[in-house]
Write an enzyme that holds these catalytic residues in place. Structure first.
Site, short mmCIF file in Angstrom:
data_model
loop_
_atom_site.label_atom_id
_atom_site.label_comp_id
_atom_site.label_asym_id
_atom_site.label_seq_id
_atom_site.Cartn_x
_atom_site.Cartn_y
_atom_site.Cartn_z
N SER A 95 0.86 -1.18 0.00
CA SER A 95 0.00 0.00 0.00
C SER A 95 0.90 1.23 0.00
CB SER A 95 -0.92 0.00 1.22
OG SER A 95 -1.85 -1.04 1.14
N LYS A 170 -6.53 1.85 -4.23
CA LYS A 170 -6.30 1.44 -2.84
C LYS A 170 -6.36 2.64 -1.90
CE LYS A 170 -5.44 -1.31 0.57
NZ LYS A 170 -4.21 -2.07 0.77
N LYS A 238 -0.97 5.36 8.28
CA LYS A 238 -0.02 5.58 7.18
C LYS A 238 -0.73 5.71 5.85
CE LYS A 238 1.38 2.22 5.04
NZ LYS A 238 1.03 1.47 3.80
#
Length: 314
Positions: A95, A170, A238
């Site tokens: 990611s 994503k 994050k």
């Protein structure tokens, strides 16, 4: 086709195991060798460095925590990118932010390596069951070369377009997950502060149109106060931060997400970093009742010459 896998954390270890279950032998690397031990044997060999691994494979999967980890594995000391064979495929399932994927794709192309961004949706139990969704930004021909491998680890592949579009998707998905979890936790804190029981709130809200379906799977964790990790809260923070960076780069305002990502940061400071991201509930439960129990709503000061609006005027 010889396959390498770098990054054997919560998700990567399960993805690599599912490739092995389908008969694929892997060359493996992880900074902590102990995490690779369950995968070693007839279908799993450990490489001493990313560079050593790269010399042995045609397709390399990376599943790492953040952009810095990916860049270090690819281009740091004994990084793999200078050692992959011409026309090798690098599939990054991490990611990361779209601009980073595009940067890695350009760097790989200069070395005649094909790059695919293929982040996944799904938690640890979903990865166990090989039911991940892959969001793939790639040349169509490159996707076809790895399609059968992706289907060893997941049951849905969405070709989103060219390089960076998989990571773009994503970003959008994890933004929604993070915001929905925090909004639900805040709503529960309000309900409980108003005297409604946790059970009543759960029974009334879960499954209703106002609550995201994935939240039903978080009830047991909240009920038991046991936030065994499926998706670490620190990685949710994050990802929301990377979404904010991506929004800045695209000139998009995201006031809600910028506030929520900082709430996750405060939750990390309170000790929830390595717990499941649903532990944001505990942050709201602990910090949501700052006024004394018997406090009255703040009054509006009225001077002799002031005029208070009638309800119809507000």
């Amino acid at each position: 086709m010889k396959i390498g896998f770098i990054g054997l954390g919560i998700m990567g270890s399960r993805m690599a195991a599912n490739l092995q279950k389908q008969g694929h032998c892997l060359v493996l690397f992880n900074r902590t060798r102990a995490k690779a031990e369950p995968l070693l044997g007839p279908c799993g060999r450990f490489a001493d460095s990313p560079a050593q691994l790269a010399q042995q494979v045609d397709v390399l999967f990376t599943m790492l925590a953040h952009p810095n980890a990916v860049e270090q594995a690819a281009m740091g000391f004994e990084g793999f990118l200078n050692f992959l064979r011409p026309n090798a495929l690098w599939v990054d399932c991490s990611s990361v932010n779209p601009s980073f994927s595009k940067k890695m794709a350009a760097t790989a192309a200069r070395r005649e390596v094909h790059f695919v961004d293929a982040p996944v949706t799904g938690s640890a139990p979903v990865a166990d069951e090989a039911k991940l969704t892959f969001w793939v930004g790639a040349d169509p021909a490159d996707l076809e070369k790895i399609r059968s491998l992706l289907l060893c680890m997941g049951n849905r592949i969405v070709h989103t377009g060219g390089t960076g579009t998989g990571t773009s998707m994503k970003m959008v998905i994890n933004l929604l997950l993070g915001n929905a979890m925090a909004a639900f936790a805040e709503a529960m804190a309000l309900g409980e502060g108003l005297g409604l029981s946790q059970d009543l709130l759960f029974d009334s809200l879960l499954g209703s149109p106002v609550v995201a379906p994935f939240l039903g799977a978080k009830r047991e964790k909240i009920d038991n106060g046991d936030y065994e990790v499926e998706f670490p809260l620190r990685w949710m923070q994050k990802d929301m931060h990377l979404a904010a960076i991506s929004a800045f780069e695209a000139g998009v305002a995201m006031p809600l997400t910028n506030v929520v990502k900082e709430i996750y940061r405060l939750s990390m400071r309170d000790g929830h970093a390595t717990e499941d991201f649903s532990a944001i509930y505990e942050f709201f439960a602990a910090n949501g009742h700052s006024l004394p129990e018997a406090a009255s709503p703040p009054s509006i000061p009225v001077t002799r010459n002031s005029k208070v609006a009638e309800p119809s005027q507000v």
